[in-house]
Design an enzyme around this catalytic site. Sequence first.
Site, mmCIF file in Angstrom:
data_model
loop_
_atom_site.group_PDB
_atom_site.id
_atom_site.type_symbol
_atom_site.label_atom_id
_atom_site.label_comp_id
_atom_site.label_asym_id
_atom_site.label_seq_id
_atom_site.Cartn_x
_atom_site.Cartn_y
_atom_site.Cartn_z
ATOM 1 N N GLN A 1 41.421 40.601 50.847
ATOM 2 C CA GLN A 1 41.395 40.417 49.738
ATOM 3 C C GLN A 1 40.207 40.096 48.324
ATOM 4 O OE1 GLN A 1 41.883 37.720 52.302
ATOM 5 N NE2 GLN A 1 44.202 36.584 51.220
ATOM 6 N N ILE B 1 37.147 41.180 45.585
ATOM 7 C CA ILE B 1 37.625 42.101 44.386
ATOM 8 C C ILE B 1 36.165 42.304 44.138
ATOM 9 C CG2 ILE B 1 39.904 40.315 43.668
ATOM 10 C CD1 ILE B 1 37.290 38.879 41.929
ATOM 11 N N ASP B 2 34.920 42.403 44.744
ATOM 12 C CA ASP B 2 33.836 42.365 44.657
ATOM 13 C C ASP B 2 33.137 44.039 44.986
ATOM 14 O OD1 ASP B 2 33.701 43.072 47.692
ATOM 15 O OD2 ASP B 2 33.021 40.533 47.960
ATOM 16 N N HIS C 1 43.948 41.573 46.054
ATOM 17 C CA HIS C 1 43.698 40.848 45.267
ATOM 18 C C HIS C 1 43.279 41.392 43.793
ATOM 19 C CE1 HIS C 1 43.964 36.767 47.611
ATOM 20 N NE2 HIS C 1 45.571 38.263 47.838
ATOM 21 N N CYS D 1 48.760 49.593 28.376
ATOM 22 C CA CYS D 1 49.197 50.475 28.380
ATOM 23 C C CYS D 1 48.518 50.626 30.123
ATOM 24 C CB CYS D 1 48.537 51.438 27.811
ATOM 25 S SG CYS D 1 47.353 51.534 27.494
ATOM 26 N N SER E 1 38.685 36.712 58.156
ATOM 27 C CA SER E 1 39.577 35.716 57.397
ATOM 28 C C SER E 1 40.063 34.965 58.014
ATOM 29 C CB SER E 1 40.551 37.151 57.143
ATOM 30 O OG SER E 1 42.025 36.081 56.962
ATOM 31 N N ASN F 1 36.719 36.612 63.563
ATOM 32 C CA ASN F 1 36.764 35.079 62.458
ATOM 33 C C ASN F 1 35.663 34.213 62.976
ATOM 34 O OD1 ASN F 1 36.907 34.364 60.157
ATOM 35 N ND2 ASN F 1 38.265 32.608 60.579
HETATM 36 ZN ZN LIG Z 1 46.482 50.088 25.992
#
Ligand SMILES: [Zn+2]
Length: 181
Positions: free
Chosen positions: A28, A30-31, A48, A59, A122, A147
């Site tokens: 999860q 994003i780093d 994520h 696009c 987690s 955990n």
């Molecule tokens: Zn574009």
Amino acid sequence: MAKAKPNPGHKAIAELDSIGKLDCVITQNIDGLHQRSGVPEEKVIELHGTARWVNCLECGQRYPREQIEERIKGGTKVPRYDSCGGIMKPATISFGQAMPEQETRQAEDRASACDLFLVAGSSLVVYPAAQMPIIAKESGAGLIIINLTPTPHDPYADIAIHDKTGPALSQIINRVKASLS
Ligand SMILES: [Zn+2]
């Protein structure tokens, strides 16, 4: 975030890969720290999204975040993709936004096909990630949860370890390596 460094947990998981014991990482975060610690790009499923890339909202064209940040430093207020004029936005999933379909499906497929599912750090309360160990278990895999605090899925686990992920994983991997040599 650019200064964030992989911790012992990331390193232990990268080591699992180097000894041929890692199918994929479902995260999860994003780093991008799993990739930076040495896990191949194609083995990391980012549920994520990622802060390392910026997407064109029109696009879908991707750019490394650093390139866009340089343009913002250079005075650009709203960065737009040159070809189509679309607005560029970090490739993370914002609160309330739908989860990326492809990544979620990929994670479900891998969870149902694995022989061992390892949860590392987690609390298993955020979906769809929290669903993956259950899918694995229902498909016949072993389940290990590491955990610091108990999770709602502990009753389904074969082994639940309440400890810091880094030290616990490092010890496990040392044992695995010793058993291979
Ligand atoms: Zn574009």
